[in-house]
Design a protein around this motif. Structure first.
Motif, mmCIF file in Angstrom:
data_model
loop_
_atom_site.group_PDB
_atom_site.id
_atom_site.type_symbol
_atom_site.label_atom_id
_atom_site.label_comp_id
_atom_site.label_asym_id
_atom_site.label_seq_id
_atom_site.Cartn_x
_atom_site.Cartn_y
_atom_site.Cartn_z
ATOM 1 N N SER A 84 -6.611 4.116 -3.575
ATOM 2 C CA SER A 84 -6.987 4.252 -2.223
ATOM 3 C C SER A 84 -8.988 5.116 -2.226
ATOM 4 O O SER A 84 -9.681 4.439 -1.626
ATOM 5 N N HIS B 168 1.205 4.292 -3.057
ATOM 6 C CA HIS B 168 1.061 5.525 -2.827
ATOM 7 C C HIS B 168 1.456 6.771 -3.363
ATOM 8 O O HIS B 168 1.687 8.047 -2.985
ATOM 9 N N ARG C 178 -2.382 6.334 -7.127
ATOM 10 C CA ARG C 178 -2.958 6.217 -5.248
ATOM 11 C C ARG C 178 -4.168 6.598 -5.400
ATOM 12 O O ARG C 178 -4.437 6.525 -4.187
ATOM 13 N N ASP D 181 0.725 -1.333 -0.503
ATOM 14 C CA ASP D 181 0.001 -0.262 0.057
ATOM 15 C C ASP D 181 0.557 1.392 0.088
ATOM 16 O O ASP D 181 0.396 1.961 -0.780
#
Length: 207
Positions: free
Chosen positions: A99, A89, A95, A85
């Motif tokens: 997200s 990001h 990202r 993750d």
């Protein structure tokens, strides 16, 4: 002519549900069979058996989900997911998409989440007109500061295709919580009100 019309309608009522169900299952199996492409050619079921057997992709998909879930459930797996993750990001554009999708999936599939767990009656699109909606959460952040009363976020699906709909925020006091499962409510929506849900045993029937 009336007899022919009756036979035609009866034939449609018998055949159409079966044909649509078979088509949906065929689409699902065909789509999931594409996951077999990740296997080496030497391990491909079609190569080993000498002929194609539909459905191996479904088994492979289930196996992958179970393995990933088992790995991600332990300490090392959670650390690996967190590292992935953090890496995603750091990538621009990716990202923001990742997200957003992750927040939605966490809300929908989390065991502790309340999204799409409760069916309610709301007045939509105007007062006096009622429809079925699903609670997805509560307004938060800047939006909650503008809403003085207690509001809930609901998804109002369209019919007969419930994958499209509207996201609205309504007062919790104006929602009527239904004593029916989400599956039952979806059947009622998809059937455009033809398949009526059974009344709860605790409620007296109106005669």
């Amino acid at each position: 002519m009336s007899a022919l019309r009756k036979w035609l309608l009866t034939g449609l009522l018998v055949i159409v549900p079966g044909v649509i169900t078979a088509w949906v299952l065929h689409w699902i199996v065909t789509t999931l069979d594409q996951t077999l492409q990740i296997l080496p050619n030497a391990w491909h079921p079609d190569r080993l058996l000498g002929f194609h057997v539909p459905g191996f992709g479904v088994l492979l998909t289930l196996a992958i989900l179970l393995i990933v879930g088992a790995v991600a459930s332990n300490f090392a797996g959670r650390k690996l997911v967190q590292w992935g993750d953090a890496l995603v990001h750091r990538i621009p554009v990716v990202r923001s998409i990742y997200s957003s999708v992750k927040q939605v999936s966490d809300t929908l599939f989390s065991e502790s989440g309340n999204a799409f767990r409760t069916a309610v009656l709301v007045q939509w699109p105007r007062e006096g007109v009622w429809t079925i909606a699903f609670i997805t959460g509560s307004p938060g952040g800047e939006i909650s500061s503008y809403l003085r009363d207690e509001f809930v976020s609901v998804y109002v699906p369209t019919t007969p295709n419930p994958t499209g709909g509207y996201f609205v925020m309504v007062r919790k006091s104006e929602c009527v919580e239904l004593d029916m499962s989400v599956d039952t409510a979806l059947k009622y929506i998809v059937s455009m009100g033809v398949v009526s849900p059974a009344a709860p045993a605790s409620l007296p029937s109106n005669k």
